[in-house]
Design an enzyme around this catalytic site. Structure first.
Site, PDB file in Angstrom:
ATOM      1  N   ARG A 144     -10.261   0.103   2.876  1.00 31.82           N
ATOM      2  CA  ARG A 144      -9.928   0.071   4.168  1.00 31.82           C
ATOM      3  C   ARG A 144     -10.989   0.586   5.155  1.00 31.82           C
ATOM      4  O   ARG A 144     -10.184   1.261   6.225  1.00 31.82           O
ATOM      5  CB  ARG A 144      -8.702   0.677   4.436  1.00 31.82           C
ATOM      6  CG  ARG A 144      -7.404  -0.120   3.423  1.00 31.82           C
ATOM      7  CD  ARG A 144      -7.392  -1.506   4.107  1.00 31.82           C
ATOM      8  NE  ARG A 144      -6.094  -2.243   3.421  1.00 31.82           N
ATOM      9  CZ  ARG A 144      -6.309  -2.840   2.210  1.00 31.82           C
ATOM     10  NH1 ARG A 144      -7.300  -2.946   1.638  1.00 31.82           N
ATOM     11  NH2 ARG A 144      -5.189  -3.244   1.658  1.00 31.82           N
TER      12      ARG A 144
HETATM   13  N1  EPU Z   1       6.506  -0.387  -4.874  1.00 30.22           N
HETATM   14  C1  EPU Z   1       7.797   0.280  -5.012  1.00 30.22           C
HETATM   15  N2  EPU Z   1       8.654   0.305  -4.032  1.00 30.22           N
HETATM   16  C2  EPU Z   1       8.052  -0.308  -2.738  1.00 30.22           C
HETATM   17  C3  EPU Z   1       6.977  -0.987  -2.741  1.00 30.22           C
HETATM   18  C4  EPU Z   1       6.174  -0.990  -3.827  1.00 30.22           C
HETATM   19  O1  EPU Z   1       8.210   0.763  -6.180  1.00 30.22           O
HETATM   20  O2  EPU Z   1       8.972  -0.263  -1.840  1.00 30.22           O
HETATM   21  C5  EPU Z   1       5.597  -0.421  -6.258  1.00 30.22           C
HETATM   22  C6  EPU Z   1       5.467  -1.955  -6.812  1.00 30.22           C
HETATM   23  O3  EPU Z   1       6.580  -2.405  -7.636  1.00 30.22           O
HETATM   24  C7  EPU Z   1       4.210  -1.833  -7.345  1.00 30.22           C
HETATM   25  C8  EPU Z   1       3.667  -0.901  -6.737  1.00 30.22           C
HETATM   26  O4  EPU Z   1       4.472  -0.082  -5.755  1.00 30.22           O
HETATM   27  O5  EPU Z   1       4.346  -1.522  -8.695  1.00 30.22           O
HETATM   28  C9  EPU Z   1       2.468  -1.226  -5.506  1.00 30.22           C
HETATM   29  O6  EPU Z   1       3.283  -2.188  -4.710  1.00 30.22           O
HETATM   30  P1  EPU Z   1       2.490  -3.612  -4.380  1.00 30.22           P
HETATM   31  O7  EPU Z   1       1.898  -4.293  -5.189  1.00 30.22           O
HETATM   32  O8  EPU Z   1       3.448  -3.880  -3.270  1.00 30.22           O
HETATM   33  O9  EPU Z   1       0.978  -2.704  -3.443  1.00 30.22           O
HETATM   34  P2  EPU Z   1       0.635  -1.463  -2.517  1.00 30.22           P
HETATM   35  O10 EPU Z   1       0.052  -0.702  -3.430  1.00 30.22           O
HETATM   36  O11 EPU Z   1       2.022  -1.075  -1.980  1.00 30.22           O
HETATM   37  C10 EPU Z   1      -1.297  -2.954  -1.587  1.00 30.22           C
HETATM   38  C11 EPU Z   1      -2.006  -2.547  -0.113  1.00 30.22           C
HETATM   39  C12 EPU Z   1      -1.444  -3.798   0.795  1.00 30.22           C
HETATM   40  C13 EPU Z   1      -1.622  -5.183   0.090  1.00 30.22           C
HETATM   41  C14 EPU Z   1      -0.848  -5.014  -1.339  1.00 30.22           C
HETATM   42  C15 EPU Z   1      -0.858  -6.369  -2.142  1.00 30.22           C
HETATM   43  C16 EPU Z   1      -2.482  -0.462   0.609  1.00 30.22           C
HETATM   44  C17 EPU Z   1      -2.215   0.793   1.472  1.00 30.22           C
HETATM   45  N3  EPU Z   1      -1.680  -1.419   0.476  1.00 30.22           N
HETATM   46  O12 EPU Z   1       0.215  -2.444  -1.412  1.00 30.22           O
HETATM   47  O13 EPU Z   1      -2.019  -3.796   1.918  1.00 30.22           O
HETATM   48  O14 EPU Z   1      -1.092  -6.277   0.928  1.00 30.22           O
HETATM   49  O15 EPU Z   1      -1.536  -4.001  -1.935  1.00 30.22           O
HETATM   50  O16 EPU Z   1      -2.189  -6.567  -2.337  1.00 30.22           O
HETATM   51  O17 EPU Z   1      -3.432  -0.551   0.243  1.00 30.22           O
HETATM   52  C18 EPU Z   1      -2.185  -3.207   4.202  1.00 30.22           C
HETATM   53  O18 EPU Z   1      -3.162  -2.723   3.862  1.00 30.22           O
HETATM   54  O19 EPU Z   1      -1.568  -2.938   5.336  1.00 30.22           O
HETATM   55  C19 EPU Z   1      -1.394  -3.723   3.081  1.00 30.22           C
HETATM   56  C20 EPU Z   1      -0.334  -3.990   3.422  1.00 30.22           C
END
Ligand code: EPU
Length: 316
Positions: free
Chosen positions: A174
């Protein structure tokens, strides 16, 4: 020099491009924040003239694309805001597409898919302009902006245009490295020919998967915190485990769908969002010792209305 005086300079020198007192809440996806003078260049020559005027006056311009990754303070910002939204000329040339900084990413992803050009599907559902996506190396689990980027056109603060290789922008998680006062005006993506139905199908799959996990229809700035490096879990999981899913301050709420999104239910202020940010950070820190870092950029009018984000909590 007073703010009114400065704004008068821009309004008088660039009457077709400058608008004083524009609500930044309306220009950002979280829909909070005060106002600023907004400059809306339509051509590279406009950007050059604005960049040179700012450099001559020793003023800093803030650059705004779709406003999907900024949190603007309730006082707005004193600096002129250069909106790239009108720089949206877009040309397909064989396997390449040259897109102006203001091109909307979702539209570009679909246009490429319809032409049978693959590679941008991972970016579907990311609310961004091309310029913002490049500057932040936007992305997700399926890929990032730099994966298909062939070159980036940058306007330097002195008004000179430079074509850069993606590597020269040193992309990271990012982030990219742009020089002081530099503005992304255009980017070229190199894609792979494929059957349009296949590319459209994949685009829809990525979007559907994303829509199940994230509150795509709500007003938000995407993920509010970076995923911590070295920690076992992502920010969303840490926030949920700290019992903060659904927590709210005023109309700002931790999304019940994905805990790393703060959504504006209707009339949240920036200070509501920032209070909630602090509450979430404290809860996660108390439980795990992990100090979450903001992923969104804070546009801070005057520091007094913004709770101190650094230094209140010291990592152990
Ligand atoms: N999870 C939870 N609770 C929640 C949300 C997530 O337990 O409320 C768990 C999920 O079940 C999963 C893990 O956390 O096991 C990761 O969650 P997710 O796959 O949704 O990905 P993330 O790491 O939360 C990242 C990026 C997103 C991107 C997604 C999908 C960052 C900060 N976030 O989210 O990017 O869309 O992967 O590729 O890097 C952004 O940059 O604004 C953004 C939304």
């Amino acid at each position: 020099m007073s703010l009114d005086c400065r704004n008068n300079f821009w309004a008088e020198s660039f009457p077709a491009l400058a608008r004083a007192d524009q609500s930044l809440a309306r220009l950002t996806t979280l829909r909070v924040g005060g106002s600023a003078l907004v400059l809306s260049p339509r051509t590279h020559d406009d950007v050059r003239a604005l960049a040179r005027a700012a450099a001559e006056r020793g003023e800093r311009l803030r650059v705004l694309g779709l406003g999907a990754n900024v949190l603007v303070s309730d006082r707005g910002v004193p600096e002129p805001v250069l909106s790239t939204r009108q720089l949206r000329e877009c040309r397909f040339e064989g396997r390449r597409v040259r897109a102006g900084a203001g091109t909307l990413l979702p539209g570009l992803v679909n246009a490429a898919a319809r032409r049978g050009l693959a590679g941008l599907e991972p970016l579907v559902g990311i609310p961004a302009t091309v310029g913002g996506a490049v500057a932040m190396n936007a992305g997700g689990r399926y890929g990032n902006t730099f994966d298909t980027l062939a070159s980036v056109t940058v306007m330097r603060a002195d008004g000179e245009i430079e074509e850069r290789t993606p590597a020269a922008l040193k992309p990271g998680y990012r982030r990219t490295e742009l020089g002081e006062g530099e503005i992304v005006v255009e980017a070229v993506f190199e894609l792979e020919p494929a059957a349009p139905e296949a590319v459209l199908g994949r685009t829809q799959d990525v979007l559907a998967e994303k829509g199940q996990r994230q509150p795509l229809d709500a007003w938000s700035a995407g993920c509010i915190f970076k995923n911590p490096t070295g920690a076992a879990a992502s920010a969303g999981k840490l926030i949920e485990d700290a019992g903060q899913k659904g927590a709210s301050v005023g109309d700002a709420m931790v999304s019940p769908k994905h805990a790393n999104f703060i959504v504006n239910r209707r009339s949240a202020s920036a200070s509501d969002v920032l209070s909630l940010v602090e509450r979430v950070r404290s809860a996660v820190f108390d439980r795990t010792g992990v100090l979450l870092e903001l992923e969104v950029r804070l546009w801070d009018g005057e520091s007094s209305d913004v709770p101190a984000l650094e230094g209140v909590l010291q990592p152990t």
